[in-house]
Scaffold this motif. Structure first.
Motif, PDB file in Angstrom:
ATOM      1  N   UNK A  57       0.841  -1.192   0.000  1.00 14.18           N
ATOM      2  CA  UNK A  57       0.000   0.000   0.000  1.00 14.18           C
ATOM      3  C   UNK A  57       0.878   1.244   0.000  1.00 14.18           C
ATOM      4  N   UNK A  58       0.714   2.066  -1.028  1.00 12.82           N
ATOM      5  CA  UNK A  58       1.477   3.299  -1.158  1.00 12.82           C
ATOM      6  C   UNK A  58       0.563   4.488  -0.886  1.00 12.82           C
ATOM      7  N   UNK A  59       1.077   5.696  -1.068  1.00 15.53           N
ATOM      8  CA  UNK A  59       0.267   6.882  -0.777  1.00 15.53           C
ATOM      9  C   UNK A  59      -0.986   6.925  -1.638  1.00 15.53           C
ATOM     10  N   UNK A  60      -0.871   6.427  -2.861  1.00 13.41           N
ATOM     11  CA  UNK A  60      -2.015   6.438  -3.750  1.00 13.41           C
ATOM     12  C   UNK A  60      -2.965   5.278  -3.561  1.00 13.41           C
ATOM     13  N   UNK A  61      -2.628   4.337  -2.673  1.00 13.49           N
ATOM     14  CA  UNK A  61      -3.497   3.202  -2.416  1.00 13.49           C
ATOM     15  C   UNK A  61      -2.797   1.882  -2.649  1.00 13.49           C
ATOM     16  N   UNK A  62      -3.550   0.767  -2.600  1.00 12.87           N
ATOM     17  CA  UNK A  62      -2.966  -0.559  -2.800  1.00 12.87           C
ATOM     18  C   UNK A  62      -2.404  -0.719  -4.209  1.00 12.87           C
ATOM     19  N   UNK A  63      -1.299  -1.404  -4.310  1.00 12.91           N
ATOM     20  CA  UNK A  63      -0.670  -1.648  -5.601  1.00 12.91           C
ATOM     21  C   UNK A  63       0.137  -2.940  -5.515  1.00 12.91           C
ATOM     22  N   UNK A  64       0.808  -3.282  -6.592  1.00 12.03           N
ATOM     23  CA  UNK A  64       1.620  -4.488  -6.631  1.00 12.03           C
ATOM     24  C   UNK A  64       3.039  -4.123  -7.041  1.00 12.03           C
ATOM     25  N   UNK A  65       3.965  -5.018  -6.717  1.00 11.22           N
ATOM     26  CA  UNK A  65       5.360  -4.807  -7.076  1.00 11.22           C
ATOM     27  C   UNK A  65       6.058  -6.150  -7.173  1.00 11.22           C
ATOM     28  N   UNK A  66       7.285  -6.135  -7.652  1.00 11.04           N
ATOM     29  CA  UNK A  66       8.094  -7.348  -7.674  1.00 11.04           C
ATOM     30  C   UNK A  66       8.859  -7.523  -6.367  1.00 11.04           C
ATOM     31  N   UNK A  67       9.510  -6.460  -5.922  1.00 16.92           N
ATOM     32  CA  UNK A  67      10.374  -6.525  -4.747  1.00 16.92           C
ATOM     33  C   UNK A  67      10.016  -5.401  -3.795  1.00 16.92           C
ATOM     34  N   UNK A  68      10.115  -5.669  -2.500  1.00 13.98           N
ATOM     35  CA  UNK A  68       9.847  -4.664  -1.476  1.00 13.98           C
ATOM     36  C   UNK A  68      11.170  -4.210  -0.871  1.00 13.98           C
ATOM     37  N   UNK A  69      11.403  -2.893  -0.902  1.00 12.61           N
ATOM     38  CA  UNK A  69      12.649  -2.337  -0.379  1.00 12.61           C
ATOM     39  C   UNK A  69      12.682  -2.415   1.141  1.00 12.61           C
ATOM     40  N   UNK A  70      13.870  -2.437   1.674  1.00  6.23           N
ATOM     41  CA  UNK A  70      14.050  -2.446   3.118  1.00  6.23           C
ATOM     42  C   UNK A  70      15.169  -1.496   3.495  1.00  6.23           C
ATOM     43  N   UNK A  71      15.219  -1.166   4.767  1.00  3.21           N
ATOM     44  CA  UNK A  71      16.258  -0.279   5.282  1.00  3.21           C
ATOM     45  C   UNK A  71      17.635  -0.847   4.976  1.00  3.21           C
ATOM     46  N   UNK A  72      18.549   0.015   4.564  1.00  2.69           N
ATOM     47  CA  UNK A  72      19.938  -0.351   4.270  1.00  2.69           C
ATOM     48  C   UNK A  72      20.051  -1.350   3.118  1.00  2.69           C
ATOM     49  N   UNK A  73      19.092  -1.393   2.235  1.00  4.31           N
ATOM     50  CA  UNK A  73      19.175  -2.289   1.082  1.00  4.31           C
ATOM     51  C   UNK A  73      20.331  -1.857   0.185  1.00  4.31           C
TER      52      UNK A  73
END
Length: 717
Positions: free
Chosen positions: A218-234
């Protein structure tokens, strides 16, 4: 790496305290413990492991080895395994803590993803991640289809138990160590996400890594899809542009099911993100988002390579990047709006800070959308430099890129970039949190079909923009049809217009502005709508070539521009257009503040100067006018027209020169003006020249012999 070092310290401690049969000696034993010599020998070989994602060794010497099973050989010190799948054949009860394993590859019958492991019998099986920590009781048959379950620990037969193989590695691990293949055929999404989740710097050897839109976020514009989710210190490192490729699989988004998607998405606070040497191929030709394109209707979906977005209300935090860098990467074939977004929020929130985007290439983006900004700089201290933004054809504003970058924050820099065949170079704008200050757009080359550099200010981001430098850029406005209905304004190299809020202290200097378009165009515009203003604008030392209108202030806008200085500019080769058959070098109109016009050079080249300088208009009024030292080409049909009311004072030779008795402006007793063409009068021998008029009253009335007296010079004839 902490797991390895803890183990090393434990062994060193045993040797120092006299435990073990060879206490104090740095020698190998047959007890299965990992001595310092063995440990350092293993670590020493990691360079090759990291470089290739596999082990560089020939078949082990088997002459004295005892064969225990089909896939493992137990030598005196090391057990050799063919693949990670063979780890499940081990019986830990027969092995000693610290036993070394040399695994040739990750997938059976390949040569990549192997490495050196050691046995840690106390390591909880719940720590299994399939790459750096492997439980011997998580089943996997070695197939690609079974890999996601293995990485997730599906089917663990002893979930509360302990005993795992722990991988030895250097500063980075490779994606191959988690089963990614990079063969442009198999789906590598799960393997790469598993590697990212470990939180260790990650290297991607050369190859094409296919990705699916298999995760929801879920982003600012609403639910969406992605391939990879970023994380801290990636921390992601590839082999280089065009060598390591993240490519979205075909038909993840289709006309029958168009998606709002990104390759890497994050909705949290992310510190120290680092990405280098990777091509992000969004594969927009095979991932459509606008099913009604044939009717001219396009969607504005985000389809980025890296997209950070979210607010407290949507994702629990104001998503943003801190202290991050994206360098030597490529972003290509996005069907949608964005390639990189450092943050995006639909309401006021904490924004990104200290982000560098450098030496990147952006190509063929926005190809199925009505909008596209390659870099969305939502934050402060964001530096985009030495990048190339390119498109194979001239953008019409639809089904092609609109703008290279949007600068939404303070102390943002867009420097030494090349923008080619975009509709626009950059927008300079605010955000919903604070005014934007200290922005620099310098040293760039823009070849665009609509705007070069422009201000963008609408509610709720019209909080004000100040201290902007637009300097030493080359801006080419080229011919090309604009089809986007939102881009109806004339083509403009530098567009300084505030729709809402104020624009303070804008400097436009040292730019080379060229135009080969023959529709309506302007080199530099300074203006404001009724809800905004411009103040303290400096336009100096620019070369303006090939435009119909050079530098314009006001031009029908309802807002005001206060204290505008236009000096030492060269405006040449003015060209008539189909919409504007008369050219003008400098135009000032409307109710404005003060204006300074000095030392500008207008005319020359193969064009036509119809009007050099126009200062006036039906509603024109200035608080002050300083006007001197400007040169207009002798061939101009109208050199200078000054019919504006000045409520304050006029200064400068040209501001005080008229063709007849002044009929406008406010004057004070003692003011002196000059007649442009002196008139000889009187009779011989007392002829005289009327060279101007002297003011004898204060006010706006202009009656000869009441408010003005002629200034006469005797001629002597």
């Amino acid at each position: 790496m902490s797991e390895i070092m803890d183990h090393s310290k434990q062994i060193d401690g045993q040797q120092r305290t006299g435990t073990g049969p060879d206490a104090g000696a740095d020698t190998d034993t047959d007890k299965g413990t990992l001595s310092r010599r063995k440990f350092l020998t293993a670590i020493g070989g990691l360079g090759a492991v990291v470089a290739t994602g596999g082990l560089l060794f020939n078949n082990p010497q088997l002459a004295s080895a005892k064969k225990n099973s089909e896939n493992s050989i137990n030598t005196e010190n090391v057990i050799y395994l063919n693949s990670v799948a063979d780890i499940q054949t081990l019986d830990l009860s027969t092995l000693t803590d610290g036993q070394q394993f040399s695994v040739r590859c990750f997938h059976p019958n390949t040569t990549i993803g192997g490495g050196i492991f050691y046995l840690n019998k106390t390591r909880a099986k719940s720590a299994h991640n399939g790459g750096t920590i492997v439980s011997t009781t998580v089943p996997w048959n070695g197939t690609v289809a079974g890999l996601p379950g293995f990485l997730n620990g599906t089917g663990e037969t002893n979930p509360t138990g302990s005993g795992c193989l722990v991988r030895l590695y250097g500063e980075r691990i490779t994606s191959h160590m988690f089963g990614a293949r990079g063969n442009s055929t198999d789906d590598d999404t799960t393997a790469i996400q598993a590697a990212i989740n470990v939180g260790i710097p990650l290297y991607f050897p050369e190859g094409t890594y296919l990705l699916k839109l298999s995760q929801s976020i879920t982003l600012a514009g609403g639910p969406t899809v992605c391939s990879l989710i970023a994380r801290d210190k990636m921390n992601l490192l590839g082999a280089g542009i065009g060598k390591t490729i993240f490519k979205l699989k075909d038909n993840e988004s289709t006309d029958s099911s168009p998606k709002y998607f990104n390759i890497i998405a994050g909705n949290t606070v992310i510190n120290n993100l680092y990405v280098e040497g990777i091509t992000f191929d969004v594969n927009g030709a095979n991932n459509k988002i606008s099913p009604n394109r044939s009717s001219g209707s396009y969607y504005a979906f985000n389809c980025a390579g890296i997209f950070i977005s979210g607010t407290v209300a949507t994702s629990g935090s104001d998503a943003r990047l801190y202290n991050s860098k994206i360098t030597n990467c490529e972003f290509i074939n996005s069907p949608g709006v964005t390639c990189i977004a450092t943050g995006q929020q639909e309401s006021p929130g904490v924004i990104s800070n200290n982000v560098e985007i450098s030496f990147c290439r952006f190509y063929n983006n926005g190809i199925d959308s009505s909008d596209h900004s390659s870099v969305y700089m939502w934050g402060d201290s964001i530096n985009v430099h030495d990048c190339v933004f390119d498109h194979p054809t001239v953008s019409t504003g639809i089904a092609g890129p609109v703008v290279a970058a949007e600068l939404h924050g303070s102390e943002n820099f867009f420097t030494n970039n090349i923008v080619n065949n975009y509709a626009q170079g950059v927008w300079i704008s605010g955000n919903q949190k604070t005014p934007s200050r200290g922005i620099s757009v310098t040293g760039n080359s823009f070849t665009v079909s609509w705007f070069g550099v422009g201000l963008f200010s609408i509610n709720p981001i019209g909080l004000g923009t100040s201290d902007v430098l637009i300097g030493n850029n080359r801006i080419y406005i080229i011919a090309g049809e604009i089809l986007n209905p939102g881009m109806g304004f004339p083509k403009t190299a530098v567009f300084l217009n505030m729709q809402d809020g104020g624009g303070d202290r804008m400097t436009v200097t040292g730019n080379q502005l060229y135009c080969t378009d023959r529709s309506s165009n302007i080199a530099v515009l300074v203006s404001a709508a009724a809800g905004g203003y411009m103040r303290d604008t400096l336009i100096s030392d620019n070369l303006v070539n090939g435009f119909c209108r050079g530098i314009c202030v006001g031009l029908g806008a309802l807002g005001s521009a206060y204290n505008t200085t236009i000096k030492s500019n060269t405006i040449c080769n003015l060209q008539r257009t189909t919409n504007l058959p008369a050219t003008v070098g400098i135009h000032v109109s409307g109710t404005q503040g003060g204006v300074i016009l000095s030392s500008n050079d207008i005319g020359g080249g193969t064009g036509t100067t119809d009007q050099g300088i126009f200062i006036g208009g039906a509603t024109g009024a200035l608080e002050f006018l300083h006007f001197e030292g400007n040169r207009v080409d002798a061939s101009a049909s109208s050199s200078i027209e000054d019919s504006i009311i000045v409520t304050g004072r006029r200064s400068g030779e040209q501001a005080l020169t008229f063709t007849a008795l002044p009929a406008q402006s406010t004057w004070k007793k003692g003011d002196s003006v000059t007649l442009a063409s002196p008139i000889q009068a009187g009779t011989a021998p007392n002829k005289y020249m009327i060279v101007g008029w002297q003011r004898i009253t204060n006010g706006t009335a202009n009656v000869l012999n009441t408010d003005w007296l002629e200034r006469r010079v005797l001629t002597g004839n």
